[in-house]
Motif scaffolding. Structure first.
Motif, PDB file in Angstrom:
ATOM      1  N   THR A   6       0.711  -1.257   0.104  1.00 34.49           N
ATOM      2  CA  THR A   6       0.074   0.132  -0.300  1.00 34.49           C
ATOM      3  C   THR A   6       1.042   1.301   0.131  1.00 34.49           C
ATOM      4  O   THR A   6       1.900   1.167   0.321  1.00 34.49           O
ATOM      5  CB  THR A   6      -0.853  -0.087   1.126  1.00 34.49           C
ATOM      6  OG1 THR A   6      -0.154   0.445   2.196  1.00 34.49           O
ATOM      7  CG2 THR A   6      -1.734  -1.162   1.459  1.00 34.49           C
ATOM      8  N   ARG A  32      -4.953   4.219  -5.860  1.00 32.69           N
ATOM      9  CA  ARG A  32      -6.478   4.961  -5.730  1.00 32.69           C
ATOM     10  C   ARG A  32      -6.887   5.765  -6.691  1.00 32.69           C
ATOM     11  O   ARG A  32      -7.607   6.338  -6.733  1.00 32.69           O
ATOM     12  CB  ARG A  32      -6.509   5.776  -4.254  1.00 32.69           C
ATOM     13  CG  ARG A  32      -5.211   6.746  -4.202  1.00 32.69           C
ATOM     14  CD  ARG A  32      -5.447   7.435  -3.187  1.00 32.69           C
ATOM     15  NE  ARG A  32      -4.582   8.599  -2.884  1.00 32.69           N
ATOM     16  CZ  ARG A  32      -4.610   9.681  -2.037  1.00 32.69           C
ATOM     17  NH1 ARG A  32      -5.426   9.479  -0.942  1.00 32.69           N
ATOM     18  NH2 ARG A  32      -3.718  10.599  -2.109  1.00 32.69           N
ATOM     19  N   SER A  33      -5.774   5.921  -7.966  1.00 29.56           N
ATOM     20  CA  SER A  33      -6.263   6.818  -8.967  1.00 29.56           C
ATOM     21  C   SER A  33      -5.658   6.216 -10.333  1.00 29.56           C
ATOM     22  O   SER A  33      -4.538   5.242 -10.047  1.00 29.56           O
ATOM     23  CB  SER A  33      -5.688   8.216  -8.806  1.00 29.56           C
ATOM     24  OG  SER A  33      -4.274   8.258  -8.778  1.00 29.56           O
ATOM     25  N   ASP A  51      -8.507   1.893  -2.019  1.00 26.79           N
ATOM     26  CA  ASP A  51      -8.085   2.842  -1.035  1.00 26.79           C
ATOM     27  C   ASP A  51      -8.325   2.597   0.450  1.00 26.79           C
ATOM     28  O   ASP A  51      -8.925   1.558   0.748  1.00 26.79           O
ATOM     29  CB  ASP A  51      -9.245   4.017  -1.507  1.00 26.79           C
ATOM     30  CG  ASP A  51      -9.085   5.386  -0.936  1.00 26.79           C
ATOM     31  OD1 ASP A  51      -9.594   5.573   0.067  1.00 26.79           O
ATOM     32  OD2 ASP A  51      -8.428   6.163  -1.673  1.00 26.79           O
ATOM     33  N   ASP A  54     -11.554   1.966   1.900  1.00 27.87           N
ATOM     34  CA  ASP A  54     -12.193   0.658   1.445  1.00 27.87           C
ATOM     35  C   ASP A  54     -11.503  -0.366   1.889  1.00 27.87           C
ATOM     36  O   ASP A  54     -10.555  -0.889   0.916  1.00 27.87           O
ATOM     37  CB  ASP A  54     -12.351   0.881  -0.181  1.00 27.87           C
ATOM     38  CG  ASP A  54     -13.102  -0.384  -0.584  1.00 27.87           C
ATOM     39  OD1 ASP A  54     -14.052  -1.079  -0.008  1.00 27.87           O
ATOM     40  OD2 ASP A  54     -12.931  -0.709  -1.738  1.00 27.87           O
ATOM     41  N   HIS A  74      -3.190   8.451   5.767  1.00 26.23           N
ATOM     42  CA  HIS A  74      -3.952   9.672   5.430  1.00 26.23           C
ATOM     43  C   HIS A  74      -3.548  10.838   6.059  1.00 26.23           C
ATOM     44  O   HIS A  74      -3.768  11.252   7.038  1.00 26.23           O
ATOM     45  CB  HIS A  74      -5.357   9.429   5.796  1.00 26.23           C
ATOM     46  CG  HIS A  74      -6.171  10.676   5.517  1.00 26.23           C
ATOM     47  ND1 HIS A  74      -6.530  11.057   4.118  1.00 26.23           N
ATOM     48  CD2 HIS A  74      -6.701  11.177   6.210  1.00 26.23           C
ATOM     49  CE1 HIS A  74      -7.443  11.956   4.091  1.00 26.23           C
ATOM     50  NE2 HIS A  74      -7.600  12.395   5.344  1.00 26.23           N
TER      51      HIS A  74
END
Length: 297
Positions: A6, A32-33, A51, A54, A74
């Motif tokens: 991640t 995530r994109s 993400d 999620d 984050h």
């Protein structure tokens, strides 16, 4: 091994991906994109959408992996509690997917907030009320058949492409016309180059026994006045002492951390894993000029 990462497209994560691939591992990176997915696939890894918000997407990818390195966080310091909550949920979801398999779960943690005024070691334990919950959440999984280890990173993970603490201090010094340090500037910051940190995450995934803490600190503690002077030299501005409160007002969360005295030893980590950092130290990295070229752009 097939290792799920991640934060694979980030500053540290991209170095970890390259390190793993160079040592023969297959890598799957969380994206995530579309732009993140492109960076991951361009590096030679496989991208999977998902993400931190999620947890199910994390669990699915972890279930298919031989090991997991969890780097994503984050980083919104105006709402740190939300970041900690997402981190807890992510670690627990990955843990559920790995339970009973004896597969490795390596989680990024931090040296700030463990203690001050003494040299921190791998034997220090994170307080239960720490705002960052990575380690308590991780090690609660150790008795569930997971090879759990944590890499505590220095607040200064430096190198070309850094966009964290040092660039913030540089930007504030440029705006103020002076590079500030707290008090007499003798409080100390550990530091590590991102490529040396990447090697440490690989070693943890390959070798670390469950319950292990590794210290990602090449340099034990650089006086922050020396760091401020290097920033001042790079920008061509003077340095000055300010109160810790004024520094926090000027630089927010980064200023508050810059006032901490958090030297950290990595002696046990080096001994246990034959980890040998080889990249430039923080002051040498600052002297190369790339931090200031980017700041001036």
């Amino acid at each position: 091994m097939n290792i799920f990462v991640t934060g694979a497209s980030g500053f540290i994560g991209s170095a970890v991906v390259a390190e793993l691939l160079a040592h023969g591992h297959d890598v799957t990176g969380l994206a995530r994109s579309e732009s993140a997915a492109h960076r991951i696939t361009s590096a030679g890894a496989r991208a999977v959408p998902g993400d931190l918000g999620d947890p199910a997407s994390l669990a699915r990818a972890a279930a298919e992996a031989d090991a997991v390195i969890h780097l994503a966080f984050h980083h919104d310091f105006t709402d740190y509690a939300r970041g900690a909550q997402w981190d807890r949920q992510a670690i627990e979801a990955i843990g559920d997917a790995l339970a009973g398999s004896d597969r490795a779960l390596v989680v990024a943690s931090g040296l700030a907030g463990i203690g001050q005024g003494r040299v921190l070691t791998e034997d220090d334990v994170v307080a239960p009320d720490s705002p960052r919950v990575s380690e308590p959440t991780l090690f609660a999984l150790a008795d569930r058949g997971i090879r759990a280890s944590a890499v505590r990173l220095a607040p200064t993970v430096h190198g070309d492409g850094d966009h964290a603490f040092i660039p913030k201090l540089i930007a504030d010094a440029r705006a103020a016309g002076v590079s500030a340090y707290p008090g007499d500037g003798t409080n100390r910051w550990p530091a590590i180059h991102r490529l040396d940190a990447a090697a440490l995450f690989r070693l943890a995934a390959e070798q670390a026994p469950s319950g292990t803490v590794l210290h990602g600190a090449d340099e034990e503690g650089i006086p922050v006045r020396t760091i401020a002077e290097a920033i001042g030299k790079g920008l061509g501005v003077p340095t000055e002492s300010v109160t810790p409160e004024d520094l926090a007002a000027r630089s927010g969360f980064v200023g508050a951390v810059f006032a901490m005295d958090i030297p950290a030893s990595s002696a046990l980590t080096r001994q246990r894993f034959d980890w040998r950092p080889s990249q430039p130290g923080l002051l040498a990295d600052l002297a190369q000029g790339h931090y200031f070229a980017r700041a001036a752009a």
